[in-house]
Design a protein around this motif. Structure first.
Motif, PDB file in Angstrom:
ATOM      1  N   ARG A   1       0.870  -1.015  -0.084  1.00 44.73           N
ATOM      2  CA  ARG A   1      -0.062  -0.073   0.055  1.00 44.73           C
ATOM      3  C   ARG A   1       0.734   1.076  -0.044  1.00 44.73           C
ATOM      4  O   ARG A   1       0.615   2.159  -0.729  1.00 44.73           O
ATOM      5  N   GLN A   2       1.908   1.385   0.843  1.00 44.31           N
ATOM      6  CA  GLN A   2       2.859   2.435   0.861  1.00 44.31           C
ATOM      7  C   GLN A   2       3.495   2.683  -0.369  1.00 44.31           C
ATOM      8  O   GLN A   2       3.595   3.641  -1.013  1.00 44.31           O
ATOM      9  N   ARG A   3       3.748   1.482  -1.209  1.00 49.12           N
ATOM     10  CA  ARG A   3       4.312   1.560  -2.498  1.00 49.12           C
ATOM     11  C   ARG A   3       3.253   2.248  -3.423  1.00 49.12           C
ATOM     12  O   ARG A   3       3.672   2.889  -4.415  1.00 49.12           O
ATOM     13  N   VAL A   4       2.100   1.686  -3.289  1.00 45.11           N
ATOM     14  CA  VAL A   4       0.821   2.468  -4.117  1.00 45.11           C
ATOM     15  C   VAL A   4       0.853   4.084  -3.826  1.00 45.11           C
ATOM     16  O   VAL A   4       1.004   4.594  -4.800  1.00 45.11           O
ATOM     17  N   GLY A   5       0.839   4.382  -2.757  1.00 40.68           N
ATOM     18  CA  GLY A   5       1.046   5.664  -2.275  1.00 40.68           C
ATOM     19  C   GLY A   5       2.275   6.363  -3.039  1.00 40.68           C
ATOM     20  O   GLY A   5       2.052   7.607  -3.476  1.00 40.68           O
ATOM     21  N   LEU A   6       3.229   5.674  -2.806  1.00 41.02           N
ATOM     22  CA  LEU A   6       4.458   6.366  -3.378  1.00 41.02           C
ATOM     23  C   LEU A   6       4.434   6.578  -5.088  1.00 41.02           C
ATOM     24  O   LEU A   6       4.829   7.497  -5.558  1.00 41.02           O
ATOM     25  N   ALA A   7       3.791   5.390  -5.526  1.00 41.02           N
ATOM     26  CA  ALA A   7       3.597   5.501  -7.161  1.00 41.02           C
ATOM     27  C   ALA A   7       2.947   6.597  -7.541  1.00 41.02           C
ATOM     28  O   ALA A   7       3.024   7.224  -8.392  1.00 41.02           O
ATOM     29  N   ALA A   8       1.683   6.671  -6.786  1.00 38.52           N
ATOM     30  CA  ALA A   8       0.827   7.989  -7.030  1.00 38.52           C
ATOM     31  C   ALA A   8       1.401   9.208  -6.840  1.00 38.52           C
ATOM     32  O   ALA A   8       1.273  10.112  -7.573  1.00 38.52           O
ATOM     33  N   THR A   9       2.464   9.438  -6.072  1.00 37.20           N
ATOM     34  CA  THR A   9       3.164  10.707  -5.970  1.00 37.20           C
ATOM     35  C   THR A   9       4.261  10.638  -7.201  1.00 37.20           C
ATOM     36  O   THR A   9       4.684  12.088  -7.223  1.00 37.20           O
ATOM     37  N   LEU A  10       4.362   9.960  -7.789  1.00 36.39           N
ATOM     38  CA  LEU A  10       5.550  10.007  -8.930  1.00 36.39           C
ATOM     39  C   LEU A  10       4.952  10.031 -10.037  1.00 36.39           C
ATOM     40  O   LEU A  10       5.580  10.497 -11.277  1.00 36.39           O
ATOM     41  N   ILE A  11       3.490   9.900 -10.281  1.00 35.38           N
ATOM     42  CA  ILE A  11       2.959  10.025 -11.838  1.00 35.38           C
ATOM     43  C   ILE A  11       3.303  11.208 -12.648  1.00 35.38           C
ATOM     44  O   ILE A  11       3.381  11.073 -13.752  1.00 35.38           O
ATOM     45  N   HIS A  12       3.161  12.402 -12.023  1.00 34.84           N
ATOM     46  CA  HIS A  12       3.129  13.530 -12.599  1.00 34.84           C
ATOM     47  C   HIS A  12       4.641  14.108 -12.634  1.00 34.84           C
ATOM     48  O   HIS A  12       4.785  15.408 -12.995  1.00 34.84           O
ATOM     49  N   ASP A  13       5.642  13.228 -12.311  1.00 34.71           N
ATOM     50  CA  ASP A  13       7.198  13.660 -12.077  1.00 34.71           C
ATOM     51  C   ASP A  13       7.322  14.729 -11.478  1.00 34.71           C
ATOM     52  O   ASP A  13       7.691  15.836 -12.262  1.00 34.71           O
ATOM     53  N   PRO A  14       7.069  14.761 -10.486  1.00 40.57           N
ATOM     54  CA  PRO A  14       6.757  16.275  -9.498  1.00 40.57           C
ATOM     55  C   PRO A  14       8.364  16.616  -9.100  1.00 40.57           C
ATOM     56  O   PRO A  14       9.349  15.818  -9.216  1.00 40.57           O
ATOM     57  N   GLU A  15       8.629  18.079  -9.142  1.00 42.28           N
ATOM     58  CA  GLU A  15       9.868  18.470  -8.765  1.00 42.28           C
ATOM     59  C   GLU A  15      10.179  18.281  -7.218  1.00 42.28           C
ATOM     60  O   GLU A  15      11.557  18.077  -6.830  1.00 42.28           O
TER      61      GLU A  15
END
Lengths: 240, 311
Positions: free
Chosen positions: B138-152
């Motif tokens: 689940r933690q990884r899903v959360g992390l994956a979601a934070t990476l989707i838009h390639d944030p700075e």
């Protein structure tokens, strides 16, 4: 705009991911059928009308709609997903509107599932099409009004059951406040205001097949009022 | 990349964040370290525009968190504490929703989602609902979601709580990897975590920054004290007075004296070169030096000193 749509889509999907949605739709349909066939003595009266069904809509929705809305904010707040949702690059009102539209779509599905009843009466007799259409439109507006109320109440708590019960109470008061017993006990100057505030009286005219712009305006203002409260409640985390 | 000036936030009578200022340059991995309730989460919530500060200002990627929250959020990937997730959605479904609400064009979505899934090694779980996953996934899903838009900027609030040791190591590696390209802020109260993942540490206590620097700097700077353990083959009766007389040595603690002509001491000093001094002393007196070990204060000791010291 796309933010509203994506929230609405996600919420709408979430309804059908849990069995609760199916349970409630089934209950709503069984109840509607029972009202239509037995409560209205359909087979005895011999009239091809959906009038009784529509008359009872504000009562059946009283349970059905808060059951739909109760989890929409309460669960997000309890699980902490609200923090994710509200830190997306969206505005609070877009999220509120998205959730409302998802609820409305769900409600529309439930209402549309009663269409076979309209088909039945059209097949058995010669119903007043205008009254049936106005009845459906009226139902949707009542549902939307309850939805706005239920959604707002859900945003006040983390507890779904509390949200459910308080929504029922508020919707019920709004519905019932125009009955003569209550009006008679009020001071005179309040009577026209309260009578106009009552959902019951606005609903009745639509049930007769009359679509009045004042009724529409009434529903729309109540809906906007509670959606506005909802946005304020969501924003209130920022006030300290 | 991130600039915070004099940030203050109170909840009623309690001061959660008390005039914090700091800067984080692009590409740095910074750890907020502090006991529970120190103000880490509140600071993160202000940076992600979930809550506004009472006073002070915070800028992320040049945008003010108060006046341009939507622009700030566009550039941040935020994983709140305990990584809340929509349990009823499937992994791909959830990531699709995140991509959509973040306004990623339809044509790019699939590629972005695939990349996020690959980076967080979610591949084998892809067909499951989030609710069926273990905490680590689940933690990884959360992390994956934070990476989707390639944030700075990535803001991760206690990204490893509730994970087992293997998962913790995996998540830390992932954060390290992400930190090569992005600015990362993570909070934790686990000390080895900052040593393992962060370029810089901000120790926060009771809403204030009490120390900041690289993990190594912080440990070195802790009261400027060096602890040194020495052992001689010599008579303690001769060694001890000589050590006491030596300049710069503050405290001498005998560890083990007198058995078969050897003795061991723990000495502490403010001088960084205390070991060399001891060596010269031993040579000058003709003692045999059989142990010489300089100890630094661990980050743990620094942390305890800074967060409990004033009580």
């Amino acid at each position: 705009m796309s933010a509203i749509a994506s929230v609405a889509k996600k919420e709408f999907r979430a309804f059908f991911q849990s069995p609760i949605a199916y349970v409630f739709i089934t209950l709503f349909l069984v109840l509607s059928l029972w009202i239509f066939f037995f409560l209205s003595n359909f087979f005895l009266v011999g009239q091809s009308t959906l009038r009784t069904l529509f008359d009872w809509i504000p009562i059946t929705f009283l349970i059905f709609v808060p059951a739909v809305t109760m989890r929409m904010w309460a669960e997000e707040q309890k699980l902490g997903t609200a923090e994710i949702l509200l830190t997306f690059p969206v505005r609070d009102w877009e999220v509120v509107l998205g959730k409302f539209l998802a609820g409305l779509a769900f409600l529309a599905v439930a209402i549309l599932l009663t269409l076979p009843l309209a088909g039945t009466i059209a097949w058995l007799g010669n119903p007043d099409d205008g009254a049936v259409i106005a009845g459906y439109i009226g139902s949707l507006f009542v549902g939307a009004t309850y939805l706005a109320i239920g959604l707002w109440v859900s945003s006040l708590t983390q507890n779904q059951i509390v949200a459910f019960l308080i929504s029922i109470i508020i919707c019920f008061v709004l519905y019932i406040v125009g009955i003569p017993v209550i009006l008679a006990s009020l001071p005179d100057w309040l009577v026209p205001f309260v009578a106009n505030l009552s959902l019951g009286s606005h609903y009745d005219s639509m049930g007769r097949g009359v679509i009045d712009s004042r009724d529409i305006l009434y529903y729309v203002s109540i809906i906007f009022f509670f959606l506005f409260l909802n946005v304020q409640t969501i924003a209130s985390r920022r006030w300290s | 990349m991130i600039e915070v000036q004099n940030l203050t936030k109170t909840y009623g009578p309690t001061i959660a964040v008390d005039g914090i200022s700091f800067q984080i340059p692009k590409g740095e991995v910074v750890g907020f370290l502090g006991p529970n309730g120190a103000g880490k989460t509140t600071t993160m919530r202000i940076l992600t525009c979930y809550l506004p500060a009472d006073s002070g200002a915070a800028q992320v990627a040049g945008y003010d968190t108060f006046t341009e929250p939507v622009e700030v959020r566009r550039r941040i990937g935020y994983l709140p504490e305990s990584a809340p997730v929509y349990a009823e959605l499937g992994i791909v479904e959830y990531l699709q929703f995140v991509a959509e609400i973040r306004g990623i064009p339809k044509s790019e979505r699939e590629g972005r989602i695939a990349k996020a899934i690959e980076r967080t090694a979610l591949g084998p779980m892809i067909h499951k609902d989030i609710g069926q996953l273990s905490k680590g996934y689940r933690q990884r899903v959360g992390l994956a979601a934070t990476l989707i838009h390639d944030p700075e900027v990535l803001v991760l609030d206690e990204p490893t709580t509730g994970l087992d040791p293997n998962q913790i190591i995996e998540i830390r590696q992932l954060i390290r990897e992400i930190g090569r390209e992005k600015t990362v802020i993570l909070s934790t109260h686990i000390l080895p975590e900052v040593e393992a993942t962060c370029d810089r540490v901000l120790i926060i206590n009771q809403g204030k920054i009490v120390a900041s620097g690289t993990p190594a700097e912080l440990t070195r700077a802790a009261e400027g004290k060096v602890v040194c353990r020495v052992g001689f083959r010599a008579e303690p009766a001769m060694v001890e007075p000589a050590l006491r007389a030596a300049p710069g040595i503050e405290e001498i603690l005998p560890l083990d004296t007198g058995t078969n002509g050897t003795c061991r001491y723990e000495i502490s000093s403010k001088e960084q070169d205390v070991a060399e001094r001891v060596f010269h002393l031993a040579v000058g007196n003709g003692w045999v030096l059989n142990e010489l070990h300089t100890e630094r204060l661990s980050l743990e000791q620094v942390f305890t000193q800074l967060t409990l010291g004033d009580k």
